[in-house]
Scaffold this motif. Structure first.
Motif, PDB file in Angstrom:
ATOM      1  N   GLU A 130      32.426  44.148  52.141  1.00  0.00           N
ATOM      2  CA  GLU A 130      32.583  45.062  51.001  1.00  0.00           C
ATOM      3  C   GLU A 130      33.846  44.720  50.201  1.00  0.00           C
ATOM      4  OE1 GLU A 130      32.150  46.157  54.223  1.00  0.00           O
ATOM      5  OE2 GLU A 130      30.014  46.574  53.992  1.00  0.00           O
ATOM      6  N   THR A 131      34.921  44.401  50.901  1.00  0.00           N
ATOM      7  CA  THR A 131      36.171  44.058  50.210  1.00  0.00           C
ATOM      8  C   THR A 131      36.029  42.715  49.501  1.00  0.00           C
ATOM      9  OG1 THR A 131      37.418  45.345  51.823  1.00  0.00           O
ATOM     10  CG2 THR A 131      38.665  43.775  50.495  1.00  0.00           C
ATOM     11  N   VAL A 132      35.294  41.786  50.094  1.00  0.00           N
ATOM     12  CA  VAL A 132      35.049  40.496  49.442  1.00  0.00           C
ATOM     13  C   VAL A 132      34.318  40.720  48.118  1.00  0.00           C
ATOM     14  CG1 VAL A 132      33.822  38.285  49.625  1.00  0.00           C
ATOM     15  CG2 VAL A 132      35.064  39.197  51.613  1.00  0.00           C
ATOM     16  N   LYS A 133      33.293  41.579  48.121  1.00  0.00           N
ATOM     17  CA  LYS A 133      32.566  41.904  46.886  1.00  0.00           C
ATOM     18  C   LYS A 133      33.490  42.559  45.868  1.00  0.00           C
ATOM     19  CE  LYS A 133      28.102  42.613  49.098  1.00  0.00           C
ATOM     20  NZ  LYS A 133      27.128  43.620  49.533  1.00  0.00           N
ATOM     21  N   PHE A 134      34.354  43.452  46.353  1.00  0.00           N
ATOM     22  CA  PHE A 134      35.326  44.141  45.504  1.00  0.00           C
ATOM     23  C   PHE A 134      36.248  43.119  44.817  1.00  0.00           C
ATOM     24  CE2 PHE A 134      39.607  46.180  45.391  1.00  0.00           C
ATOM     25  CZ  PHE A 134      39.347  47.217  44.527  1.00  0.00           C
ATOM     26  N   ILE A 135      36.765  42.178  45.586  1.00  0.00           N
ATOM     27  CA  ILE A 135      37.654  41.143  45.040  1.00  0.00           C
ATOM     28  C   ILE A 135      36.907  40.299  44.012  1.00  0.00           C
ATOM     29  CG2 ILE A 135      38.832  38.969  45.645  1.00  0.00           C
ATOM     30  CD1 ILE A 135      39.615  40.366  48.328  1.00  0.00           C
ATOM     31  N   ASN A 136      35.692  39.874  44.353  1.00  0.00           N
ATOM     32  CA  ASN A 136      34.891  39.070  43.433  1.00  0.00           C
ATOM     33  C   ASN A 136      34.621  39.840  42.135  1.00  0.00           C
ATOM     34  OD1 ASN A 136      33.370  36.752  42.690  1.00  0.00           O
ATOM     35  ND2 ASN A 136      31.490  37.776  43.335  1.00  0.00           N
ATOM     36  N   GLY A 137      34.309  41.116  42.273  1.00  0.00           N
ATOM     37  CA  GLY A 137      34.036  41.939  41.091  1.00  0.00           C
ATOM     38  C   GLY A 137      35.251  42.105  40.198  1.00  0.00           C
ATOM     39  N   ILE A 138      36.384  42.366  40.794  1.00  0.00           N
ATOM     40  CA  ILE A 138      37.611  42.532  40.001  1.00  0.00           C
ATOM     41  C   ILE A 138      37.957  41.229  39.287  1.00  0.00           C
ATOM     42  CG2 ILE A 138      40.124  42.835  40.159  1.00  0.00           C
ATOM     43  CD1 ILE A 138      39.639  45.061  42.127  1.00  0.00           C
ATOM     44  N   LEU A 139      37.933  40.119  40.009  1.00  0.00           N
ATOM     45  CA  LEU A 139      38.295  38.843  39.383  1.00  0.00           C
ATOM     46  C   LEU A 139      37.299  38.451  38.297  1.00  0.00           C
ATOM     47  CD1 LEU A 139      39.503  36.857  42.525  1.00  0.00           C
ATOM     48  CD2 LEU A 139      40.913  37.912  40.737  1.00  0.00           C
ATOM     49  N   GLY A 140      36.001  38.681  38.547  1.00  0.00           N
ATOM     50  CA  GLY A 140      34.996  38.390  37.529  1.00  0.00           C
ATOM     51  C   GLY A 140      35.183  39.231  36.286  1.00  0.00           C
ATOM     52  N   SER A 141      35.412  40.524  36.462  1.00  0.00           N
ATOM     53  CA  SER A 141      35.656  41.416  35.312  1.00  0.00           C
ATOM     54  C   SER A 141      36.920  41.011  34.568  1.00  0.00           C
ATOM     55  CB  SER A 141      35.785  42.866  35.781  1.00  0.00           C
ATOM     56  OG  SER A 141      34.569  43.328  36.300  1.00  0.00           O
ATOM     57  N   PHE A 142      37.948  40.685  35.317  1.00  0.00           N
ATOM     58  CA  PHE A 142      39.220  40.250  34.721  1.00  0.00           C
ATOM     59  C   PHE A 142      38.993  39.060  33.786  1.00  0.00           C
ATOM     60  CE2 PHE A 142      42.735  37.141  35.372  1.00  0.00           C
ATOM     61  CZ  PHE A 142      43.706  37.774  34.605  1.00  0.00           C
ATOM     62  N   VAL A 143      38.301  38.037  34.266  1.00  0.00           N
ATOM     63  CA  VAL A 143      38.070  36.840  33.443  1.00  0.00           C
ATOM     64  C   VAL A 143      37.174  37.174  32.257  1.00  0.00           C
ATOM     65  CG1 VAL A 143      36.955  34.563  33.416  1.00  0.00           C
ATOM     66  CG2 VAL A 143      38.512  35.182  35.280  1.00  0.00           C
ATOM     67  N   ARG A 144      36.092  37.906  32.485  1.00  0.00           N
ATOM     68  CA  ARG A 144      35.169  38.235  31.384  1.00  0.00           C
ATOM     69  C   ARG A 144      35.859  39.070  30.304  1.00  0.00           C
ATOM     70  NH1 ARG A 144      31.815  38.837  35.690  1.00  0.00           N
ATOM     71  NH2 ARG A 144      32.023  41.098  35.731  1.00  0.00           N
ATOM     72  N   GLN A 145      36.652  40.054  30.700  1.00  0.00           N
ATOM     73  CA  GLN A 145      37.271  40.964  29.722  1.00  0.00           C
ATOM     74  C   GLN A 145      38.506  40.370  29.054  1.00  0.00           C
ATOM     75  OE1 GLN A 145      35.971  44.032  28.856  1.00  0.00           O
ATOM     76  NE2 GLN A 145      34.260  43.398  30.133  1.00  0.00           N
ATOM     77  N   GLU A 146      39.355  39.733  29.821  1.00  0.00           N
ATOM     78  CA  GLU A 146      40.625  39.250  29.286  1.00  0.00           C
ATOM     79  C   GLU A 146      40.469  37.943  28.490  1.00  0.00           C
ATOM     80  OE1 GLU A 146      43.422  41.083  29.363  1.00  0.00           O
ATOM     81  OE2 GLU A 146      42.328  42.597  30.526  1.00  0.00           O
ATOM     82  N   PHE A 147      39.419  37.193  28.792  1.00  0.00           N
ATOM     83  CA  PHE A 147      39.256  35.899  28.152  1.00  0.00           C
ATOM     84  C   PHE A 147      37.962  35.796  27.373  1.00  0.00           C
ATOM     85  CE2 PHE A 147      41.970  35.420  31.846  1.00  0.00           C
ATOM     86  CZ  PHE A 147      43.109  34.865  31.257  1.00  0.00           C
TER      87      PHE A 147
END
Length: 149
Positions: A130-147
């Motif tokens: 669950e935490t692995v999915k959480f990390i993947n989701g945060i990093l994916g959102s970060f890249v999609r939104q910030e860049f």
């Protein structure tokens, strides 16, 4: 030593920054020695090989960057951790995300996808699925939104 091993060592040191009163430089000086690696290798095969100058420079850059930009990186984590208080995020998970976000933001020679994939692979060793999915989701959102182009 492969780059992913050096990255994982950097995550360990970024994690240690979360609770040590040492400066980043003092921590790096203490940990990036043959003696320290020999001692740690008894418990963790990750430390079986001492980093060469290039690998040590990479580890130093990551850990120093996380130390220097910690507040900024934590701000991004908090922004994308929808419904989670930052204080509830496991320290290992936040260390993994800090390292990946630093690479994405400040190390243009590392592709965003590589930084995310490596973060997820490291997380699989230390965190729950669950935490692995959480990390993947945060990093994916970060890249999609910030860049976003």
């Amino acid at each position: 030593m492969l780059r992913n091993t050096a990255r994982e060592i950097a995550v360990h040191l970024a994690y240690e920054l979360s609770f040590t009163d040492k400066t980043v430089e003092a921590l790096l000086e203490d940990r990036l020695t043959a003696e320290s690696f020999a001692q740690l290798a008894e418990e963790d095969p990750l430390y079986a090989e001492v980093p060469n100058a290039k690998q040590a420079a990479y580890i130093r850059r990551l850990v120093s960057g996380v130390g220097e930009h910690g507040a900024e990186l934590d701000g991004y984590i908090a922004k994308y951790a929808k419904g989670w208080k930052f204080s509830r995020i496991p320290l290992v998970a936040s260390a993994i995300m800090r390292v990946a976000m630093f690479e994405i933001l400040y190390m243009q020679d590392i592709p965003d996808k590589a930084a995310i994939n490596e973060a997820v692979e490291i997380a699989k060793k230390y965190e729950t699925p669950e935490t692995v999915k959480f990390i993947n989701g945060i990093l994916g959102s970060f890249v999609r939104q910030e860049f976003a182009e």
